[in-house]
Design a protein around this motif. Structure first.
Motif, PDB file in Angstrom:
ATOM      1  N   GLY A 178       0.815  -1.530   0.288  1.00  0.00           N
ATOM      2  CA  GLY A 178       0.108   0.337   0.018  1.00  0.00           C
ATOM      3  C   GLY A 178       0.830   1.097   0.248  1.00  0.00           C
ATOM      4  N   ASP A 179       1.818   1.036   0.555  1.00  0.00           N
ATOM      5  CA  ASP A 179       3.237   2.307  -0.243  1.00  0.00           C
ATOM      6  C   ASP A 179       3.404   2.927  -1.339  1.00  0.00           C
ATOM      7  N   MET A 180       3.763   4.187  -1.727  1.00  0.00           N
ATOM      8  CA  MET A 180       3.680   4.873  -2.461  1.00  0.00           C
ATOM      9  C   MET A 180       5.895   4.882  -2.615  1.00  0.00           C
ATOM     10  N   VAL A 181       6.418   3.844  -3.433  1.00  0.00           N
ATOM     11  CA  VAL A 181       7.979   3.813  -3.684  1.00  0.00           C
ATOM     12  C   VAL A 181       8.045   4.149  -5.081  1.00  0.00           C
ATOM     13  N   ASN A 182       9.132   4.730  -4.393  1.00  0.00           N
ATOM     14  CA  ASN A 182      10.233   5.230  -6.135  1.00  0.00           C
ATOM     15  C   ASN A 182      10.579   4.547  -7.127  1.00  0.00           C
ATOM     16  N   SER A 183      10.220   4.252  -8.251  1.00  0.00           N
ATOM     17  CA  SER A 183      10.282   3.373  -9.104  1.00  0.00           C
ATOM     18  C   SER A 183      10.759   3.294 -10.418  1.00  0.00           C
ATOM     19  N   ILE A 184      11.014   2.725 -11.487  1.00  0.00           N
ATOM     20  CA  ILE A 184      11.731   2.744 -12.670  1.00  0.00           C
ATOM     21  C   ILE A 184      10.430   1.611 -13.563  1.00  0.00           C
ATOM     22  N   ILE A 185       9.967   2.622 -13.870  1.00  0.00           N
ATOM     23  CA  ILE A 185       8.737   2.297 -14.676  1.00  0.00           C
ATOM     24  C   ILE A 185       9.203   2.198 -16.851  1.00  0.00           C
ATOM     25  N   ILE A 186       9.729   0.585 -16.625  1.00  0.00           N
ATOM     26  CA  ILE A 186      10.183   0.491 -17.932  1.00  0.00           C
ATOM     27  C   ILE A 186       9.004  -0.008 -19.406  1.00  0.00           C
ATOM     28  N   GLU A 187       8.840   0.598 -20.446  1.00  0.00           N
ATOM     29  CA  GLU A 187       7.632   0.775 -22.021  1.00  0.00           C
ATOM     30  C   GLU A 187       8.993  -1.126 -22.422  1.00  0.00           C
ATOM     31  N   ASN A 188       7.651  -1.697 -22.208  1.00  0.00           N
ATOM     32  CA  ASN A 188       8.072  -3.745 -22.554  1.00  0.00           C
ATOM     33  C   ASN A 188       8.013  -3.118 -24.229  1.00  0.00           C
ATOM     34  N   ASP A 189       9.080  -3.562 -25.152  1.00  0.00           N
ATOM     35  CA  ASP A 189       9.706  -3.472 -26.397  1.00  0.00           C
ATOM     36  C   ASP A 189       8.139  -4.732 -27.001  1.00  0.00           C
ATOM     37  N   GLY A 190       8.271  -6.015 -25.815  1.00  0.00           N
ATOM     38  CA  GLY A 190       7.597  -6.917 -26.851  1.00  0.00           C
ATOM     39  C   GLY A 190       8.753  -7.754 -27.207  1.00  0.00           C
ATOM     40  N   ALA A 191      10.373  -7.583 -27.518  1.00  0.00           N
ATOM     41  CA  ALA A 191      11.269  -8.322 -27.970  1.00  0.00           C
ATOM     42  C   ALA A 191      11.543  -9.274 -27.079  1.00  0.00           C
ATOM     43  N   PHE A 192      12.141  -8.743 -26.078  1.00  0.00           N
ATOM     44  CA  PHE A 192      13.112  -9.253 -24.843  1.00  0.00           C
ATOM     45  C   PHE A 192      13.963  -9.832 -25.347  1.00  0.00           C
ATOM     46  N   ILE A 193      15.040  -8.327 -25.424  1.00  0.00           N
ATOM     47  CA  ILE A 193      16.488  -8.719 -25.923  1.00  0.00           C
ATOM     48  C   ILE A 193      16.866  -9.068 -24.907  1.00  0.00           C
ATOM     49  N   GLU A 194      17.962 -10.436 -24.759  1.00  0.00           N
ATOM     50  CA  GLU A 194      18.841 -10.448 -23.394  1.00  0.00           C
ATOM     51  C   GLU A 194      19.982  -8.976 -23.713  1.00  0.00           C
ATOM     52  N   LYS A 195      20.382  -9.064 -22.498  1.00  0.00           N
ATOM     53  CA  LYS A 195      22.401  -8.321 -22.452  1.00  0.00           C
ATOM     54  C   LYS A 195      23.223  -9.494 -22.434  1.00  0.00           C
ATOM     55  N   GLY A 196      22.963 -11.117 -22.212  1.00  0.00           N
ATOM     56  CA  GLY A 196      23.996 -11.913 -22.445  1.00  0.00           C
ATOM     57  C   GLY A 196      24.975 -11.968 -21.118  1.00  0.00           C
ATOM     58  N   PHE A 197      24.271 -13.533 -21.008  1.00  0.00           N
ATOM     59  CA  PHE A 197      24.672 -13.940 -19.613  1.00  0.00           C
ATOM     60  C   PHE A 197      26.272 -14.578 -18.913  1.00  0.00           C
ATOM     61  N   GLU A 198      27.659 -13.839 -18.276  1.00  0.00           N
ATOM     62  CA  GLU A 198      28.949 -14.671 -18.950  1.00  0.00           C
ATOM     63  C   GLU A 198      28.339 -15.718 -17.604  1.00  0.00           C
ATOM     64  N   GLY A 199      28.227 -16.958 -17.140  1.00  0.00           N
ATOM     65  CA  GLY A 199      27.843 -18.119 -16.667  1.00  0.00           C
ATOM     66  C   GLY A 199      30.004 -18.465 -16.140  1.00  0.00           C
ATOM     67  N   CYS A 200      29.473 -19.466 -14.875  1.00  0.00           N
ATOM     68  CA  CYS A 200      30.838 -20.565 -14.821  1.00  0.00           C
ATOM     69  C   CYS A 200      30.984 -21.821 -14.914  1.00  0.00           C
ATOM     70  N   SER A 201      31.899 -22.415 -15.671  1.00  0.00           N
ATOM     71  CA  SER A 201      30.807 -23.721 -16.048  1.00  0.00           C
ATOM     72  C   SER A 201      31.682 -24.648 -14.534  1.00  0.00           C
ATOM     73  N   ASP A 202      32.875 -23.792 -14.346  1.00  0.00           N
ATOM     74  CA  ASP A 202      33.389 -24.935 -12.449  1.00  0.00           C
ATOM     75  C   ASP A 202      33.653 -23.671 -11.909  1.00  0.00           C
TER      76      ASP A 202
END
Ligand code: SF4
Ligand code: SF4
Length: 440
Positions: free
Chosen positions: A91-115
């Protein structure tokens, strides 16, 4: 199967059958996403994007505001539309970032660790911190802080809260059924930080299939043990879980680490796996939409920031008029005014209950039956504490250990006179703790 448990507690109607057999469904949101800058305990995050910026899924949009804080990442690709206060589930008002979704879901690319075994403790903690992981069971405490206790050599148990003791909720259950390897690997990564510790998976016996499957999967893991627990609320409460799994006790002045324990819930441990092995920050989570008012109760994998309204629509809307909307479980969740609020890292369920399911009995006078005392897992006298709260008697409230209340709601549930005991105790606790903070 010997079942461990704690003293007290209650056994409400489980309601889990509504959604437990439905596999997790990926949900791609269509509308704007809202990211409150406070999704954790500690300093709010600070926006590091401006209105008009384009962002990718997995891109950082807010930096941690301090050590006890966590960064926030966009879960969709799109454009930063606004940075402004928005209403959240509490119920609280909290400062927020609003993102207009382009519907493409383009990812930044993630770097994992195999070991991951080659990573140093510092690297693991840094990656967990950078991924924005916080207690995803609702507490929101930054995980890198929890995993950095003063005396790491004193930690003897890492306890996975696999109890999911709140009625209706099944997101942890589905994750344990569908992603058990991630849970076990996540636990092994945490155990790497604490060489003397043993990993315990505390699971209630209403999930006997999961107890069996995880026990089989851990057969060759000498440091991990499945601990079957009696199905009883609040079995997943931190103090109750520690007590049931290890026999140790903690009070409000202690941290679990003081008893040699660290407790993390299923979603948090899987988030550790995602961060370390896949290099993925916290952008998704499993979320239950359920209750007898929901057309198709089920679990979704959601993009954090999705509106509860979209989740409701994805679950087919209402089959009958809800009398009560709750964010979280019925015992400890928040009543929602409407579904126009965003999901966050710590919100795991939307519950819509019809009048048939919501108890509508009038409150009557206390009959001194003592059922609230029997139900209290903290050995308190809830009826008496509620009276002290009603009379504003802070001294007596403290003297009778009111601050030890974990706000589980078992006393209210057990009370035949329908006294709002937990609510009254919670209110008094809040006042006393606020007074103490002012004096500091
Ligand atoms: S007094 Fe607090 S801890 Fe005890 S049952 Fe009530 S809400 Fe739970
Ligand atoms: S359970 Fe309710 S009626 Fe019974 S003693 Fe406690 S407050 Fe009174």
């Amino acid at each position: 199967m010997s079942l461990k448990t704690f003293k007290g507690g209650v056994h409400p109607y489980e309601g889990k059958e509504l959604s437990k057999m439905k596999p997790i469904k990926e949900l791609k949101p269509q509308g704007d996403l809202v990211f409150p800058l406070s999704q954790h305990i500690g300093a709010p995050a600070t926006a590091c994007v401006n209105v008009g910026d384009t962002v990718l899924r997995g891109q950082k949009i807010a930096e941690a505001g301090g050590f006890v804080s966590a960064p926030i990442y966009s879960s969709v690709s799109g454009t930063v539309k606004a940075i402004e206060p928005r209403r959240v589930a509490t119920g609280d008002m909290v400062n927020s970032i609003i993102i207009e979704n382009d519907g493409a879901f383009i990812e930044k690319g993630f770097e994992g660790c195999s070991d991951y075994t080659k990573l140093s403790n510092e690297d693991i903690i840094k990656k967990i911190q950078e991924a924005g992981i916080v207690g995803m069971g609702g507490a929101g405490f930054p995980t890198h802080v929890k995993l950095s206790p003063n005396n790491p050599e004193n930690i003897e148990f890492i306890i996975a809260n696999c109890a999911e003791c709140e009625p209706y909720l099944t997101s942890d259950y589905r994750s344990m059924v569908e992603e058990p390897d991630k849970l076990i690997t996540g636990m092994k990564i945490i155990l790497q930080l604490f060489p003397k510790a043993k990993g315990l998976l505390g699971i209630e016996d209403n999930k006997s299939d999961v107890i069996e499957s995880l026990t089989a999967l851990c057969a060759d893991e000498p440091r991990i043990e499945v601990v079957p627990l009696l199905t009883k609320y609040p079995q997943g409460g931190e103090r109750q879980l520690i007590n049931a799994c290890t026999g140790r006790e903690i009070n409000s002045k202690m941290l679990p680490a003081d008893a040699g324990c660290i407790v993390d819930n299923v979603a948090t441990i899987i988030a550790v796996y995602n961060a370390i092995v896949e290099g993925k920050p916290v952008i998704d989570r499993v979320f239950t939409v359920t209750g007898d008012s929901i057309m198709e109760p089920r679990n979704f994998r959601i993009c954090i920031g999705t509106s509860c309204k979209e989740l409701l629509e994805a679950a087919g809307g209402y089959v009958k008029e809800p009398k009560k909307l709750i964010s979280g479980g019925p015992m400890m969740g928040f009543a929602l005014l409407d579904v126009d609020v965003p999901t966050t890292k710590t919100t795991g369920a939307l519950l819509a209950l019809s009048e048939d399911e919501v108890s509508m009995f009038e409150t009557t006078a206390c009959i001194n039956c003592g059922r609230c005392v029997e139900a209290c897992p903290e050995n308190l006298i809830p009826g008496r504490l509620a009276k002290f709260s009603e009379h504003g008697d802070k001294e007596k409230f403290e003297k009778w250990y009111g601050l030890e209340c974990i706000e589980c709601g078992s006393c209210s549930f057990a009370c035949p006179a329908r006294q709002p005991l937990a609510q009254q105790i919670k209110t008094m606790k809040k006042t006393i703790l606020a007074d103490k903070r002012k004096k500091k």
